[in-house]
Scaffold this motif. Sequence first.
Motif, mmCIF file in Angstrom:
data_model
loop_
_atom_site.group_PDB
_atom_site.id
_atom_site.type_symbol
_atom_site.label_atom_id
_atom_site.label_comp_id
_atom_site.label_asym_id
_atom_site.label_seq_id
_atom_site.Cartn_x
_atom_site.Cartn_y
_atom_site.Cartn_z
ATOM 1 N N GLN B 496 0.843 -1.195 0.000
ATOM 2 C CA GLN B 496 0.000 0.000 0.000
ATOM 3 C C GLN B 496 0.883 1.251 0.000
ATOM 4 O O GLN B 496 1.727 1.414 0.877
ATOM 5 N N TYR B 497 0.692 2.092 -1.001
ATOM 6 C CA TYR B 497 1.439 3.357 -1.049
ATOM 7 C C TYR B 497 0.485 4.496 -0.735
ATOM 8 O O TYR B 497 -0.679 4.479 -1.129
ATOM 9 N N LYS B 498 1.018 5.513 -0.043
ATOM 10 C CA LYS B 498 0.183 6.661 0.322
ATOM 11 C C LYS B 498 0.465 7.807 -0.630
ATOM 12 O O LYS B 498 1.571 7.930 -1.176
ATOM 13 N N LYS B 499 -0.517 8.678 -0.770
ATOM 14 C CA LYS B 499 -0.345 9.883 -1.586
ATOM 15 C C LYS B 499 0.868 10.635 -1.059
ATOM 16 O O LYS B 499 1.012 10.862 0.141
ATOM 17 N N GLY B 500 1.764 11.024 -1.972
ATOM 18 C CA GLY B 500 2.958 11.753 -1.576
ATOM 19 C C GLY B 500 4.178 10.880 -1.385
ATOM 20 O O GLY B 500 5.297 11.393 -1.330
ATOM 21 N N ASP B 501 3.976 9.562 -1.269
ATOM 22 C CA ASP B 501 5.143 8.671 -1.160
ATOM 23 C C ASP B 501 5.949 8.747 -2.448
ATOM 24 O O ASP B 501 5.370 8.802 -3.541
ATOM 25 N N GLN B 502 7.265 8.701 -2.312
ATOM 26 C CA GLN B 502 8.087 8.613 -3.512
ATOM 27 C C GLN B 502 7.871 7.255 -4.179
ATOM 28 O O GLN B 502 7.709 6.235 -3.506
ATOM 29 N N VAL B 503 7.860 7.250 -5.514
ATOM 30 C CA VAL B 503 7.744 5.978 -6.231
ATOM 31 C C VAL B 503 9.079 5.250 -6.103
ATOM 32 O O VAL B 503 10.129 5.842 -6.355
ATOM 33 N N PRO B 504 9.058 3.971 -5.684
ATOM 34 C CA PRO B 504 10.333 3.271 -5.455
ATOM 35 C C PRO B 504 11.199 3.123 -6.712
ATOM 36 O O PRO B 504 12.412 3.297 -6.652
ATOM 37 N N ALA B 505 10.561 2.779 -7.850
ATOM 38 C CA ALA B 505 11.282 2.586 -9.119
ATOM 39 C C ALA B 505 10.256 2.562 -10.238
ATOM 40 O O ALA B 505 9.056 2.412 -9.996
#
Lengths: 195, 801
Positions: B496-505
């Motif tokens: 689960q990614y949150k709004k504003g998280d950096q995209v890992p790759a």
Amino acid sequence: MTMTRRDFLKISGAVGAGLAVSSLGIDMGPVKAYADELKKIDKMKTAKQSTTICPYCAVGCGLICSTDTKAKRIINIEGDPDHPINEGALCAKGAALFQTTADNTNRSTKVLYRAPNSDKWQEKSWDWALTEIAKRVKATRDANFIEKNAKGQVVNRLEAIAHVGSAALDNEECWPLVAMMRALGLVYIEHQARI
Amino acid sequence: MTNHWIDIKNSDVILVMGSNAASNHPISMKWVQKAKDHGAKLISVDPRFTQTSAKADIYAPLRSGTDIAFLGGMIKYILDNNKYFADYVVNYTNAAFIVGDKFDFSDGLFAGYNAEKRAYDKALWAYKKDDKGIVAKDPSLKDPKSVFQLLKKHYDRYTPEKVSEITGTPVPDLMKVYEAYATTGVKDKAGTILYAMGWTQHTIGVQNIRAMSIIQLLCGNMGIAGGGVNALRGESNVQGSTDQALLFHILPGYLKAPVATQQTLEEYIAQSTPKSADPRSVNWWSNYPKYTVSLLKSFWGDKATKENGFGYAWLPKLDPGQNCSWLNLFDAMYDGKVKGFFSWGQNPACSGANANKTRKAMAKLDWLVNVNIFDNETGSFWKGPGMDPKKIKTEVFMLPAAASIEKEGSISNSGRWAQWRYKAVDAPGKAEPDGDIMYELMVKIKGLYKAGGKFPDPIMNLKWDYADEKGHFDAHRVAKAINGSFTQDVKIGDKQYKKGDQVPAFPLLQADGSTSCGNWIYCQSYNADGNNMARRKKDDPTGLGLFPGWSWAWPVNRRILYNRASVDLTGQPWNPARPVVKWADGKWVGDIPDGPAPPMADEKAGKYPFIMTAEGFGRLFGPGLNDGPFPEHYEPLECPVPKNLLSGQFVNPTIKIFKGEMDKHFTCDPRFPFVGTTYRVTEHWQTGIMTRWQSWLIEAQPQMFVEISHELAKLRGIKDGDKVKVSSARGELDCVAMVTTRFRPFQLGKLTVHEVGMPWCFGWITPKDGGESSNLLTPNVGDPNTMIPESKAFMVNVTKA
């Protein structure tokens, strides 16, 4: 103080030859003053080091800057021995990087403007210059914007303003330039990579 | 570079051609020397005996502009003598592909040539495909229409004798080079090519690189340690600036600039996204939609919505075939069509070919903005030689910029390593970092458009929140935007990614607007792990010099591209002594694998290694270029010979020839009897705009010179140190003659041809009487694919001044 490299080599050559330098008629005053300055810098607790990457070719050699944070001056730049590519070595240009700092009085340090048909520069403020440039960007864009091409297709482009540069800018500067120029509608966007 | 600088130490044969690495990338020789320490051979092929040649085991001279003849001869040698790496060629290149029946080549022209348009219909070069859309293949390589046989047929004409008569290289020297390089066509030997502008600045520039790419594929040198096709780029961040797309024809991450026939985002994506019917081909560019939408989100943020095509209409569109590259840009400026001009950290008055045309063109501008750290011939063009300020109405703004040590940010070297560097001090006087200048300028432009104006949407909607709380430009904010972040909460797989998280790759980028990413190839550079570009770990687990923890390389920190071609079909390295990647216990170890798919022996999941081509194979036959699928020798636009010895086509039949009053060129003209070329010196950089202002460097390399042979000096009555005039159809300059054995006349059959060379690092602004730019002489004609000018081969005269 100003000591040219030539002076320094002359003096160090004389010292290397084991001669009493003063007996050669060389005035040791400036050298002594310079050495005293160096000693002061060594003891300076306000010195700090930072790493950088050479701004010239694309090998990407590492360098270390030593800065006198009190005087707000870079006092030395040399190769970074920890860098895996150059391991501290530098070519002539990197080795001379100190001469790109404020120490070089040839550095452009003023905002200048040349009026139409004038033969000289005038000094201006940043605010004036950026305001005037912004006005011209808008005027040229508004007067020459191409909404549709000859076939009636929507193109939304601007051919009357061109931009070149730069391979010398950071990634974090190149990218906003692209965003900005594309947002203005420019298509004549080029730089060193093309030539 | 497909590889990187330190990797050179892993080579067995190093060919330096179209480059003088010792002078212009001096520290690279550290790694060349390490290779030589373990027995590697250095080959230098150059019209002049250079500083690199002085370190070489083999030196071969060649006339500027004849590299394809030289390399074509090497291709013939490799094929005739079975020196190619057969397993690699059959499994990883398109050697086995069958080309369609419409393809042909005759007397210098490929099928589909339209003389009026000076262009090819490339549809005639298409592969033969079955009804499922899969390319027909002959793994035995015997079919006469197989790429392999067509390649053999094409270079059959490139005999050593014919090549020698064109290049002026004595046959024994050709054979020395061919034999030495061909030793790398075995699984445990690596050959590398280091090239630079000596190859790209020609009307056949791209095909020069193609010829070497063919050799590297034949020898199995792609994807291995000590191999690759390695461009030695010329500026500290030209790799980065190219990646970020400061070029008319691309958008960040090598996406294509949209065209007027693509009125909607859907049309643009459909036409830009390559398709492959072969399930074993990764066809990585099939992810194009994700990168496009993410880019648009990075430009226009929340204003880019699914409903408005993510702001696609706000991007300017080119007309089909419209080319806005450098030579066309200054041609339009000369014609008065360009009113305003930003010359930002560049010195076109000295750097572009046919500099007189550039300088005159700038006099027609309404306004010019010059951002730089020193005064230069561009910002001060109006008071240059031949200019009358009273007659020039151009307003000029000279904005002082910070030097490299006065700001923080990343630059990408030739090996794709993005390295972070730090600010030591503030810039002096009123000088400001370029980031601050552009940030403030756009803020002011947005301010003006608040009150209205033409089509304000793209300007007003541009995401421009790159300042910190104090209002100063913040490189970290931009770096994070380039890496990209999630624009909303997203679940991918079970994460689960949150709004504003950096995209890992970049495998996590989406096409639905839920991710924003300024440049997909930089995705991972600055993510939740931090600023990966600032890393300084010295671990080197493979011992190959990859240094995976030092800075961050695109893509996804892969240090050697196409590395799944460095293993056999079962995933075992061709050369176990230099394992770049290795399949062990169901996974890849070593460098980041170029695609995580299992080895090709896995019938179900294995994928072809060249994942960036739609087919998945390295291209011996390259059907996408404007001047042909196989490199063919043509003479430079200005050349010293009356005809092309290899065909009836004198010059590249697809080049654009400018016909204006400033666009003069003369070939085989007695007024300009010598071949002229340009190059660099260690002590100066590019036009010298930084280095000429530095006393230490000017002392070492004080003034403009021309290197001429003893034979030419005798011919013209010139002594070493004499003042001479060098002239071309486009301009002239005075300089010092350096009479040297580094140039020798070329014997082309019965014809003796002299060549001379000059650096291009000088200009009128400083030092006094230091000399002018050799770009006053060079021709504004460019490669038909890239439009890079032919600055390396043109005709000049040299006379005593």
